[in-house]
Design an enzyme around this catalytic site. Structure first.
Site, PDB file in Angstrom:
ATOM      1  N   ASP A 104      46.333  49.186  63.499  1.00  0.00           N
ATOM      2  CA  ASP A 104      46.023  47.918  63.082  1.00  0.00           C
ATOM      3  C   ASP A 104      47.127  46.763  63.517  1.00  0.00           C
ATOM      4  OD1 ASP A 104      44.025  48.648  61.958  1.00  0.00           O
ATOM      5  OD2 ASP A 104      44.445  48.092  59.798  1.00  0.00           O
ATOM      6  N   ASP A 105      46.675  45.583  63.583  1.00  0.00           N
ATOM      7  CA  ASP A 105      47.883  44.370  63.717  1.00  0.00           C
ATOM      8  C   ASP A 105      48.186  44.129  65.062  1.00  0.00           C
ATOM      9  OD1 ASP A 105      47.401  44.360  61.011  1.00  0.00           O
ATOM     10  OD2 ASP A 105      49.202  44.684  60.376  1.00  0.00           O
ATOM     11  N   HIS A 157      44.361  37.538  60.931  1.00  0.00           N
ATOM     12  CA  HIS A 157      44.810  38.292  59.798  1.00  0.00           C
ATOM     13  C   HIS A 157      44.545  37.666  58.272  1.00  0.00           C
ATOM     14  CE1 HIS A 157      46.731  41.918  57.858  1.00  0.00           C
ATOM     15  NE2 HIS A 157      46.373  42.570  58.800  1.00  0.00           N
ATOM     16  N   HIS A 191      50.011  51.257  62.304  1.00  0.00           N
ATOM     17  CA  HIS A 191      50.200  49.860  62.816  1.00  0.00           C
ATOM     18  C   HIS A 191      51.128  49.908  64.088  1.00  0.00           C
ATOM     19  CE1 HIS A 191      49.222  49.511  58.637  1.00  0.00           C
ATOM     20  NE2 HIS A 191      48.828  48.308  58.956  1.00  0.00           N
TER      21      HIS A 191
HETATM   22 ZN    ZN Z   1      46.209  44.557  59.272  1.00  0.00          ZN
END
Ligand code: ZN
Length: 346
Positions: A154-155, A208, A295
């Site tokens: 993620d991210d 986000h 992440h």
């Molecule tokens: Zn996230």
């Protein structure tokens, strides 16, 4: 006497001229001669010690065979695709035929090195003017005796994503990258490599923002922005929505128009930033069908991945994308449904 000096000066000039290193005018040009009469025989390359990866050569040969079989003559067969080196230089290779049916290929990359040439298998976004479709060859063969797990990130993308991609690709493993739309343009190459090497790209919203806290139109904007940002690079829309903070409600389910991607195993990599801890979280009590959350924005996560991926591969796991995982388990993802693992969805 004067004549001798003149000759000596000329000789010096000649020596200097010969010893000046010269840039080849087109150093990445590959003269591949494909002989239609004698069957396809491609001679690569002529510019030095470079050698085409065998997979790439096979692809070129096979494509030309298909072209021949189609019976089309005096047309341009123009295949261009990208491959990558482990230095992450995108390399384009183009094959074209002229009216005399001579084919030639050329590299259009500025950097590449034979030792790092790890062609990702088959083409990337091919543009083929005379053939309808070319399989992009990134579909993974699921091995029956393996336990399947899906690593999700993620991210990102971030400066650490390339390292993670490198590790995955070295071990012929796939993962799913849940990207933020606002980062996509800055890490265009990472997105291209994900796509070219068969990883899956999911939507983790544009900025986000917490989707459940937004108005419906703001929520849709967050999702659509990332859909378009990714499509503008890969030509394909992301497949799943990973809700920010894992937070969703019926409004998100209905608005997303795609399946929701959750996880059942959290490495807490963002919290610990500790390689050994992340390794233990990811690998202990791991079950067939698990979806693991990472992440790809921390150096410690990238370092942990360097240990986790080979460990799992050596211990009977096959690392697949979420779509590959569900498909292998006979699950057709439904829009608005949330998938926590191949065993659990709501
Ligand atoms: Zn996230």
């Amino acid at each position: 006497m004067k004549q001798k000096r003149f000759i000596a000066i000329l000789a010096v000039i000649l020596i200097i001229w010969v010893s000046i290193p010269r840039q080849k005018t087109n150093p990445y040009y590959v003269e591949s001669v494909i002989d239609y009469e004698a069957g396809v025989s491609a001679h690569y390359p002529v510019t030095g010690n470079e050698k085409l990866d065998s997979k790439m050569q096979n692809f070129v040969n096979q494509t030309v065979e298909e072209y021949k079989a189609s019976g089309q003559k005096n047309t341009i067969l123009n295949i261009s695709f990208k491959c990558y080196s482990s230095l992450f230089t995108i390399i384009r290779f183009r094959v074209s035929t002229d009216k005399e049916q001579n084919a030639r290929g050329e590299f259009t990359s500025t950097h590449w090195h034979k030792n790092f040439f790890t062609f990702s298998s088959k083409p990337y976004i091919p543009t083929v003017s005379t053939m309808s479709t070319v399989d992009n060859g990134t579909h993974t063969e699921i091995k029956k005796d393996k336990k399947l797990v899906a690593l999700t990130f993620d991210d990102g993308p971030s400066q650490h994503t390339m390292s993670i991609l490198n590790t995955l690709n070295e071990h012929e493993s796939h993962a799913t990258f849940c990207v933020l739309g606002n980062k996509v343009d800055s890490y265009k190459e990472a997105i291209e490599i994900m796509h070219a090497s068969g990883h899956e790209i999911a939507n983790h919203t544009f900025d986000h923002k917490k989707l459940t806290a937004l108005s419906e139109s703001a929520m849709l904007e967050e999702i659509a922005g990332t859909q378009e940002a990714v499509k503008s690079i890969t030509g394909e829309y992301p497949t799943f929505l990973r809700p920010t903070y894992g937070s969703f409600n019926s409004k998100v389910r209905e608005g997303a128009s795609m399946p929701l991607l959750m996880w059942n195993k959290d490495t807490l990599d963002w919290k610990s930033k500790n390689v050994d801890y992340i390794f233990t979280q990811a690998t202990s009590n791991l079950k067939d069908g698990d979806i693991i959350l990472f992440h790809d924005i921390y150096p410690t996560t990238a370092q942990a991945i360097e240990k986790i991926v080979p460990y799992l591969v050596e211990n009977g796991y096959q690392l697949v994308t979420v779509s590959e995982l569900l498909e292998a388990k006979g699950i057709v993802p439904e829009n608005g449904k949330a998938y926590f693992s191949s065993r659990s969805s709501t």
